[in-house]
Design an enzyme around this catalytic site. Sequence first.
Site, PDB file in Angstrom:
ATOM      1  N   CYS A   7       0.917  -1.218  -0.006  1.00  0.00           N
ATOM      2  CA  CYS A   7      -0.129   0.124   0.046  1.00  0.00           C
ATOM      3  C   CYS A   7       0.801   1.126  -0.016  1.00  0.00           C
ATOM      4  O   CYS A   7       2.184   1.145  -0.456  1.00  0.00           O
ATOM      5  CB  CYS A   7      -1.077  -0.064   1.329  1.00  0.00           C
ATOM      6  SG  CYS A   7      -0.286   0.133   2.700  1.00  0.00           S
ATOM      7  N   ASN A  10       2.501   1.600   4.361  1.00  0.00           N
ATOM      8  CA  ASN A  10       2.671   0.373   4.954  1.00  0.00           C
ATOM      9  C   ASN A  10       2.492   0.508   6.380  1.00  0.00           C
ATOM     10  O   ASN A  10       3.032   0.075   7.426  1.00  0.00           O
ATOM     11  CB  ASN A  10       4.085  -0.119   4.634  1.00  0.00           C
ATOM     12  CG  ASN A  10       4.318  -1.516   5.245  1.00  0.00           C
ATOM     13  OD1 ASN A  10       5.316  -1.979   5.597  1.00  0.00           O
ATOM     14  ND2 ASN A  10       3.472  -2.294   5.084  1.00  0.00           N
ATOM     15  N   CYS A  12      -1.240   0.764   7.272  1.00  0.00           N
ATOM     16  CA  CYS A  12      -2.865   0.535   7.509  1.00  0.00           C
ATOM     17  C   CYS A  12      -3.243  -0.894   6.843  1.00  0.00           C
ATOM     18  O   CYS A  12      -3.218  -2.135   7.222  1.00  0.00           O
ATOM     19  CB  CYS A  12      -3.613   1.548   7.525  1.00  0.00           C
ATOM     20  SG  CYS A  12      -3.719   2.314   5.788  1.00  0.00           S
ATOM     21  N   ARG A  13      -3.297  -0.734   5.499  1.00  0.00           N
ATOM     22  CA  ARG A  13      -3.856  -1.599   4.641  1.00  0.00           C
ATOM     23  C   ARG A  13      -2.895  -2.854   4.363  1.00  0.00           C
ATOM     24  O   ARG A  13      -3.151  -3.976   4.650  1.00  0.00           O
ATOM     25  CB  ARG A  13      -4.433  -1.135   3.195  1.00  0.00           C
ATOM     26  CG  ARG A  13      -5.414  -0.111   3.585  1.00  0.00           C
ATOM     27  CD  ARG A  13      -5.794   0.398   2.066  1.00  0.00           C
ATOM     28  NE  ARG A  13      -4.637   1.376   1.659  1.00  0.00           N
ATOM     29  CZ  ARG A  13      -4.640   1.977   0.523  1.00  0.00           C
ATOM     30  NH1 ARG A  13      -5.610   1.796  -0.439  1.00  0.00           N
ATOM     31  NH2 ARG A  13      -3.528   2.640   0.157  1.00  0.00           N
ATOM     32  N   SER A  14      -1.637  -2.628   4.041  1.00  0.00           N
ATOM     33  CA  SER A  14      -0.779  -3.677   3.704  1.00  0.00           C
ATOM     34  C   SER A  14      -0.373  -4.501   4.929  1.00  0.00           C
ATOM     35  O   SER A  14      -0.392  -5.767   4.822  1.00  0.00           O
ATOM     36  CB  SER A  14       0.463  -3.133   2.886  1.00  0.00           C
ATOM     37  OG  SER A  14       1.053  -2.435   3.405  1.00  0.00           O
ATOM     38  N   ASP A 121      -8.882   3.664   1.433  1.00  0.00           N
ATOM     39  CA  ASP A 121      -8.113   4.279   2.661  1.00  0.00           C
ATOM     40  C   ASP A 121      -9.044   4.230   3.818  1.00  0.00           C
ATOM     41  O   ASP A 121     -10.106   5.024   3.970  1.00  0.00           O
ATOM     42  CB  ASP A 121      -7.623   5.741   2.181  1.00  0.00           C
ATOM     43  CG  ASP A 121      -6.788   6.217   3.379  1.00  0.00           C
ATOM     44  OD1 ASP A 121      -6.796   5.917   4.354  1.00  0.00           O
ATOM     45  OD2 ASP A 121      -5.855   7.040   2.777  1.00  0.00           O
TER      46      ASP A 121
END
Length: 153
Positions: A7, A10, A12-14, A121
């Site tokens: 993401c 690096n 939150c999402r990934s 996001d």
Amino acid sequence: MKILMVCLGNICRSPLAEGILREKVKDLNVETDSAGTSAYHVDEAPDTRSIQIGRKHNINISDLRGRQFVVEDFDRFDLIYVMDQSNYHKVILMARNEEDKSKVRYILNEIEPKSNAEVPDPYYGGDMGFENVYKMLDAATDKIVEKIKNGQL
């Protein structure tokens, strides 16, 4: 098999995607990691909200640390899953050849093939942003695990 989640920052999402997949493949011969296309959060822990949503679902990502995606990741990983178009384009621009490019995939294409849908996001999703992102990543990683078990990846 080695799988990388990517993401922007690096945090939150990934790392959440990495943690979810890591839990699901712990009995398989699969290694996971995550990275960001930017250097904003190198060596930082995941966002506390990602950690909390992971814990809510029995996923511990507090041990992860942010790092930036590098060209050598094409050599280290079999598959590179990106969260959105911005990540896709940045990773593709770093690809050295068609083999590198063939490793890069949108993670939500696992749920809806060829959609190139973006994982939103979570910061813009209000109170449910992180939960909604978790649900998307959970569904996508279920499909990834299914393909691994069926020898399709």
